[in-house]
Design an enzyme around this catalytic site. Sequence first.
Site, PDB file in Angstrom:
ATOM      1  N   ASN A   9      44.468  41.551  40.788  1.00 56.85           N
ATOM      2  CA  ASN A   9      43.906  40.211  40.582  1.00 56.85           C
ATOM      3  C   ASN A   9      44.264  39.806  39.156  1.00 56.85           C
ATOM      4  OD1 ASN A   9      42.391  37.926  40.256  1.00 56.85           O
ATOM      5  ND2 ASN A   9      40.395  38.973  40.229  1.00 56.85           N
ATOM      6  N   TRP A  10      45.273  38.939  39.059  1.00 60.01           N
ATOM      7  CA  TRP A  10      45.733  38.558  37.723  1.00 60.01           C
ATOM      8  C   TRP A  10      44.813  37.545  37.057  1.00 60.01           C
ATOM      9  CZ3 TRP A  10      51.834  37.870  37.636  1.00 60.01           C
ATOM     10  CH2 TRP A  10      52.411  39.148  37.740  1.00 60.01           C
ATOM     11  N   LYS A  11      43.887  36.999  37.810  1.00 61.04           N
ATOM     12  CA  LYS A  11      42.989  35.960  37.283  1.00 61.04           C
ATOM     13  C   LYS A  11      43.848  34.838  36.667  1.00 61.04           C
ATOM     14  CE  LYS A  11      39.690  39.608  36.501  1.00 61.04           C
ATOM     15  NZ  LYS A  11      38.381  39.969  36.012  1.00 61.04           N
ATOM     16  N   HIS A 102      34.736  36.093  44.434  1.00 65.39           N
ATOM     17  CA  HIS A 102      34.783  36.961  43.243  1.00 65.39           C
ATOM     18  C   HIS A 102      33.570  36.620  42.369  1.00 65.39           C
ATOM     19  CE1 HIS A 102      36.073  38.672  39.435  1.00 65.39           C
ATOM     20  NE2 HIS A 102      36.916  39.412  40.129  1.00 65.39           N
ATOM     21  N   GLU A 104      33.304  36.137  39.346  1.00 64.24           N
ATOM     22  CA  GLU A 104      33.552  35.065  38.371  1.00 64.24           C
ATOM     23  C   GLU A 104      33.421  33.699  39.032  1.00 64.24           C
ATOM     24  OE1 GLU A 104      37.312  36.540  36.969  1.00 64.24           O
ATOM     25  OE2 GLU A 104      36.280  38.234  36.040  1.00 64.24           O
ATOM     26  N   GLU A 174      32.578  45.219  44.123  1.00 63.46           N
ATOM     27  CA  GLU A 174      32.865  45.089  42.699  1.00 63.46           C
ATOM     28  C   GLU A 174      31.551  44.961  41.928  1.00 63.46           C
ATOM     29  OE1 GLU A 174      37.138  43.700  41.988  1.00 63.46           O
ATOM     30  OE2 GLU A 174      35.867  41.933  41.977  1.00 63.46           O
ATOM     31  N   GLY A 180      35.867  44.306  34.056  1.00 65.15           N
ATOM     32  CA  GLY A 180      36.401  43.967  32.737  1.00 65.15           C
ATOM     33  C   GLY A 180      35.633  44.600  31.589  1.00 65.15           C
ATOM     34  N   SER A 218      37.111  47.924  36.615  1.00 64.69           N
ATOM     35  CA  SER A 218      37.725  48.810  35.611  1.00 64.69           C
ATOM     36  C   SER A 218      38.444  50.002  36.226  1.00 64.69           C
ATOM     37  CB  SER A 218      36.688  49.271  34.575  1.00 64.69           C
ATOM     38  OG  SER A 218      36.188  48.146  33.876  1.00 64.69           O
ATOM     39  N   GLY A 239      41.819  44.303  38.197  1.00 65.27           N
ATOM     40  CA  GLY A 239      42.008  43.173  37.292  1.00 65.27           C
ATOM     41  C   GLY A 239      42.909  43.563  36.133  1.00 65.27           C
ATOM     42  N   GLY A 240      42.287  43.911  35.006  1.00 68.00           N
ATOM     43  CA  GLY A 240      43.024  44.180  33.761  1.00 68.00           C
ATOM     44  C   GLY A 240      44.236  45.081  33.923  1.00 68.00           C
TER      45      GLY A 240
HETATM   46  C1  PEP Z   1      38.334  42.080  39.046  1.00 70.90           C
HETATM   47  O1  PEP Z   1      38.176  41.119  38.309  1.00 70.90           O
HETATM   48  O2  PEP Z   1      38.422  41.941  40.277  1.00 70.90           O
HETATM   49  C2  PEP Z   1      38.381  43.404  38.423  1.00 70.90           C
HETATM   50  C3  PEP Z   1      38.160  44.454  39.156  1.00 70.90           C
HETATM   51  O3  PEP Z   1      38.661  43.425  37.074  1.00 70.90           O
HETATM   52  P1  PEP Z   1      38.859  44.738  36.158  1.00 70.90           P
HETATM   53  O4  PEP Z   1      39.735  45.687  36.911  1.00 70.90           O
HETATM   54  O5  PEP Z   1      39.497  44.207  34.923  1.00 70.90           O
HETATM   55  O6  PEP Z   1      37.498  45.304  35.932  1.00 70.90           O
END
Ligand code: PEP
Length: 257
Positions: A9-11, A102, A104, A174, A180, A218, A239-240
């Site tokens: 997920n590049w956001k 999500h 966010e 999640e 994050g 994470s 994500g990251g």
């Molecule tokens: C996400 O935003 O779906 C996510 C899992 O982010 P991260 O891996 O950065 O925690």
Amino acid sequence: MRHSLIAGNWKMNASLAANEAWIKGFVQASKTQGIEFEGGPQIMLCVPAPYWLQMSELIRKSSLPIVVGAQNVNEHDKGAFTGEVSVPMMAEMNLRSVILGHSERRQWFGETDELISQKVVKVLSSNLTPIVCVGESLSDREGLKTFEVIKHQVDALLSKIEPSDLERLVVAYEPIWAIGTGLTATPEQAQEVHAFIRQELLAKGPLGYKTRILYGGSMNPSNARALLSMTDIDGGLIGGASLVPEDFLKIVSSAIA
Ligand code: PEP
């Protein structure tokens, strides 16, 4: 046997130049790490809408087994919804999947379980796969409300879909406190919630056994293998770490038996 799925997920992170560099880096890293994709997990990148075509084209040219997905969709097919993008538009761009609900989007855009369910139903009416996110906040967890919150979110979703949809559905657990933050649920903590989600899915219908449940929060090259080895963890939403091609590839390779 559920086919594991590793989805990035590049956001709101991308640019024409950065995307090109990402693909080059991923190709190079797969040569250096000697990765055989055959028989491995399904790999997906959910990128911002302006880059769907560029990414599809870069992936095609490099013959990588990666599919492109979206990060949100509108619940209507078309009309006066300024700034929105619909399922038929995604289908026309050959997208395979879309992330829905999500945290966010729930937090910054006020998305409710009701709206998210409408989006899921719309996506299920197409050939795209919905990846529906659920997860508790830190105060929910500390207040011992994790299962209550997850049950509420999962049941709201399941009440709107058919038992036959379970096979195509993907759920992503999640925990909000892990997104994050660098904090990760332990494999046991994650498995406990995944097993609970599995029970809810099976209560809807026997095809709940086939629903893939991803872990997100994470996930990185150091913790991926332990998380992905748990019985009900069928992949990751990342994500990251998905922004760094070498790290994303290491997570992909953790899912290769
Ligand atoms: C996400 O935003 O779906 C996510 C899992 O982010 P991260 O891996 O950065 O925690």
